[in-house]
Enzyme design. Structure first.
Site, PDB file in Angstrom:
ATOM      1  N   ASP A   1     -49.186   5.943  33.160  1.00  0.00           N
ATOM      2  CA  ASP A   1     -50.557   6.145  32.701  1.00  0.00           C
ATOM      3  C   ASP A   1     -50.952   5.035  31.721  1.00  0.00           C
ATOM      4  OD1 ASP A   1     -49.267   6.885  30.288  1.00  0.00           O
ATOM      5  OD2 ASP A   1     -49.237   9.002  30.858  1.00  0.00           O
ATOM      6  N   SER A   2     -51.810   5.341  30.755  1.00  0.00           N
ATOM      7  CA  SER A   2     -52.314   4.304  29.853  1.00  0.00           C
ATOM      8  C   SER A   2     -51.222   3.662  29.003  1.00  0.00           C
ATOM      9  CB  SER A   2     -53.393   4.886  28.932  1.00  0.00           C
ATOM     10  OG  SER A   2     -52.883   5.971  28.176  1.00  0.00           O
ATOM     11  N   ILE A   3     -50.160   4.395  28.712  1.00  0.00           N
ATOM     12  CA  ILE A   3     -49.088   3.822  27.895  1.00  0.00           C
ATOM     13  C   ILE A   3     -48.376   2.719  28.670  1.00  0.00           C
ATOM     14  CG2 ILE A   3     -46.984   4.332  26.584  1.00  0.00           C
ATOM     15  CD1 ILE A   3     -48.008   7.166  26.214  1.00  0.00           C
TER      16      ILE A   3
END
Length: 248
Positions: free
Chosen positions: A16-18
């Protein structure tokens, strides 16, 4: 001069965004690319806001059923969005923990079908600093912000536990980031920038753990050959010799 092209192995980061943010300054993906410089190509496939349910729609696009193009290693880093609480601001991202575990299993099985030798590392969601999340929301929306945190550390821990247990059941590698970060006093501000995403120090923890897991699984950068001859072995008067030896 006829020199065969040598293809570097690929390391793919899926999450995901991480993961999406991992090539920013101080990011764990950028650090990984530096660790494996001239040894392997690190490819980022991170999708901000995604959960494991949505990630399943990407599998056949990112990981084609073609063993020749399979990564040598893959990180699977989801859960922060799956663990968003029902009935709160981010509830559309919520995936029940039983489904989260099943979705992770489907992702792993797909990768294993492509390449039984691929190194797969499941990474748990990081811990949640609930106070930090509220402070971040307040900085964006002022007093109109949410009244309750949309994520809690307790919920993230439940998903992290399922991630680790699945990895054990499937005999694959895992990184318990949720537990690892909380071993450090003051982890909330040291490792998290907004209660969820990572500071440079938090990214350094992920990088260190990924390198450790990959090395223990036989993918140590130190033991991997350069893609082409190191400059120190190239004879200035007869450069072709070094390329003929390593690239033939």
């Amino acid at each position: 001069m006829d020199v065969k092209t040598k293809m570097r192995p690929q390391i793919l980061l899926f999450g995901d965004s991480i993961t999406e943010q991992s090539f920013r300054s101080g990011g764990w993906g950028a650090a990984l690319a530096d660790t494996y410089s001239r040894k392997a190509d690190v490819i980022v496939r991170g999708y901000g806001g995604y959960n494991t349910r949505w990630a399943l729609f990407l599998l056949h696009h990112i990981f084609a059923m073609d063993n020749r193009s399979a990564p040598v290693a893959t990180t699977i880093f989801f859960g922060a969005n799956d663990a968003a609480l029902p009935g709160r601001n981010s509830e559309r991202q919520n995936v029940p923990v039983e489904e989260y575990r099943d979705n992770l299993k489907k992702i792993v099985q797909h990768l294993q079908a492509i390449s039984p030798t691929m190194i797969i590392a499941l990474i748990t969601p990081p811990p949640i600093d609930e106070k930090g999340r509220m402070e971040f929301a307040r900085s964006l929306y002022g007093e109109n912000t949410m009244k309750l945190p949309e994520r809690t550390n307790e919920a993230a821990g439940v998903y992290a536990k399922q991630c680790i247990e699945l990895a054990k059941d499937m005999g694959i590698n895992s990184i318990d980031l949720w537990s690892k970060m909380q071993e450090t006093d003051g982890w909330q501000k040291t490792f998290l920038s907004d209660g969820l995403h990572l500071t440079p120090e938090g990214n350094a923890v992920v990088h260190k753990e990924v390198v450790r897991v990959f090395s223990e699984a036989g993918l140590s950068a130190e033991d991997m050959p350069y893609d082409f001859p190191h400059h120190s072995i190239i004879d200035g008067k007869n450069p072709e010799k070094a390329f003929r030896v390593q690239c033939s």
